[in-house]
Design a protein around this motif. Sequence first.
Motif, PDB file in Angstrom:
ATOM      1  N   UNK A  66     -12.533  -2.186  31.134  1.00  0.00           N
ATOM      2  CA  UNK A  66     -13.661  -3.079  31.340  1.00  0.00           C
ATOM      3  C   UNK A  66     -13.972  -3.968  30.154  1.00  0.00           C
ATOM      4  N   UNK A  67     -13.390  -3.666  28.997  1.00  0.00           N
ATOM      5  CA  UNK A  67     -13.622  -4.478  27.793  1.00  0.00           C
ATOM      6  C   UNK A  67     -12.351  -5.193  27.335  1.00  0.00           C
ATOM      7  N   UNK A  68     -11.199  -4.559  27.500  1.00  0.00           N
ATOM      8  CA  UNK A  68      -9.922  -5.135  27.064  1.00  0.00           C
ATOM      9  C   UNK A  68      -9.123  -5.581  28.285  1.00  0.00           C
ATOM     10  N   UNK A  69      -8.324  -6.627  28.081  1.00  0.00           N
ATOM     11  CA  UNK A  69      -7.433  -7.120  29.125  1.00  0.00           C
ATOM     12  C   UNK A  69      -6.054  -7.372  28.538  1.00  0.00           C
ATOM     13  N   UNK A  70      -5.059  -6.741  29.129  1.00  0.00           N
ATOM     14  CA  UNK A  70      -3.667  -6.986  28.720  1.00  0.00           C
ATOM     15  C   UNK A  70      -3.065  -8.017  29.662  1.00  0.00           C
ATOM     16  N   UNK A  71      -2.284  -8.911  29.109  1.00  0.00           N
ATOM     17  CA  UNK A  71      -1.603  -9.921  29.926  1.00  0.00           C
ATOM     18  C   UNK A  71      -0.301 -10.284  29.238  1.00  0.00           C
ATOM     19  N   UNK A  78       5.708 -13.268  25.176  1.00  0.00           N
ATOM     20  CA  UNK A  78       4.524 -12.797  24.458  1.00  0.00           C
ATOM     21  C   UNK A  78       3.629 -11.946  25.369  1.00  0.00           C
ATOM     22  N   UNK A  79       3.101 -10.881  24.790  1.00  0.00           N
ATOM     23  CA  UNK A  79       2.092 -10.070  25.460  1.00  0.00           C
ATOM     24  C   UNK A  79       0.804 -10.180  24.659  1.00  0.00           C
ATOM     25  N   UNK A  80      -0.312 -10.168  25.363  1.00  0.00           N
ATOM     26  CA  UNK A  80      -1.615 -10.374  24.730  1.00  0.00           C
ATOM     27  C   UNK A  80      -2.528  -9.182  24.988  1.00  0.00           C
ATOM     28  N   UNK A  81      -3.507  -9.049  24.115  1.00  0.00           N
ATOM     29  CA  UNK A  81      -4.572  -8.087  24.352  1.00  0.00           C
ATOM     30  C   UNK A  81      -5.884  -8.785  24.014  1.00  0.00           C
ATOM     31  N   UNK A  82      -6.630  -9.138  25.039  1.00  0.00           N
ATOM     32  CA  UNK A  82      -7.947  -9.717  24.855  1.00  0.00           C
ATOM     33  C   UNK A  82      -8.951  -8.594  24.723  1.00  0.00           C
ATOM     34  N   UNK A  83      -9.662  -8.582  23.619  1.00  0.00           N
ATOM     35  CA  UNK A  83     -10.608  -7.505  23.334  1.00  0.00           C
ATOM     36  C   UNK A  83     -12.009  -8.085  23.251  1.00  0.00           C
ATOM     37  N   UNK A  84     -12.871  -7.660  24.154  1.00  0.00           N
ATOM     38  CA  UNK A  84     -14.261  -8.111  24.191  1.00  0.00           C
ATOM     39  C   UNK A  84     -15.202  -6.943  23.940  1.00  0.00           C
ATOM     40  N   UNK A  85     -16.433  -7.259  23.628  1.00  0.00           N
ATOM     41  CA  UNK A  85     -17.462  -6.235  23.406  1.00  0.00           C
ATOM     42  C   UNK A  85     -16.968  -5.157  22.449  1.00  0.00           C
ATOM     43  N   UNK A  86     -16.421  -5.597  21.342  1.00  0.00           N
ATOM     44  CA  UNK A  86     -15.806  -4.662  20.406  1.00  0.00           C
ATOM     45  C   UNK A  86     -16.836  -3.717  19.794  1.00  0.00           C
ATOM     46  N   UNK A  87     -16.387  -2.486  19.589  1.00  0.00           N
ATOM     47  CA  UNK A  87     -17.214  -1.427  19.025  1.00  0.00           C
ATOM     48  C   UNK A  87     -16.633  -0.972  17.686  1.00  0.00           C
ATOM     49  N   UNK A  88     -17.462  -0.308  16.910  1.00  0.00           N
ATOM     50  CA  UNK A  88     -16.987   0.204  15.628  1.00  0.00           C
ATOM     51  C   UNK A  88     -15.752   1.084  15.808  1.00  0.00           C
TER      52      UNK A  88
END
Length: 124
Positions: A66-71, A78-88
Amino acid sequence: QVQLVESGGGLVQTGGSLRLSCAASGRTFSDYVMGWFRQAPGKEREFVAVIGRSGSKTYYADSVKGRFTISRDNAKNTVYLQMNSLKLEDTAVYYCATDPTSVGSTWYVRTGSWGQGTQVTVSS
């Protein structure tokens, strides 16, 4: 064997976003299932996300769902990792890898390749 180079890590505040990239070279990228793993200081490397060869199938660790998206972009190797709402607790070195496999819900890399990692630090 494929060579992997990660980029995009950095320092971000809690709640912020980062996008990691992993560029592959040396072999046909679309032949590989790709995964992201991470390792925090003093902890074992853990699974984050995996994506199938065409990009149509993905699977995530519960901790990032629900916070990260792999594409992936097979045309750009290339592979990506979109990281949202990052936590400590997302602070870690992030690695991409080829051909992760699973036993039940446990993912690991047995014969695949690893990148050198990129540091992600989340601060309050």
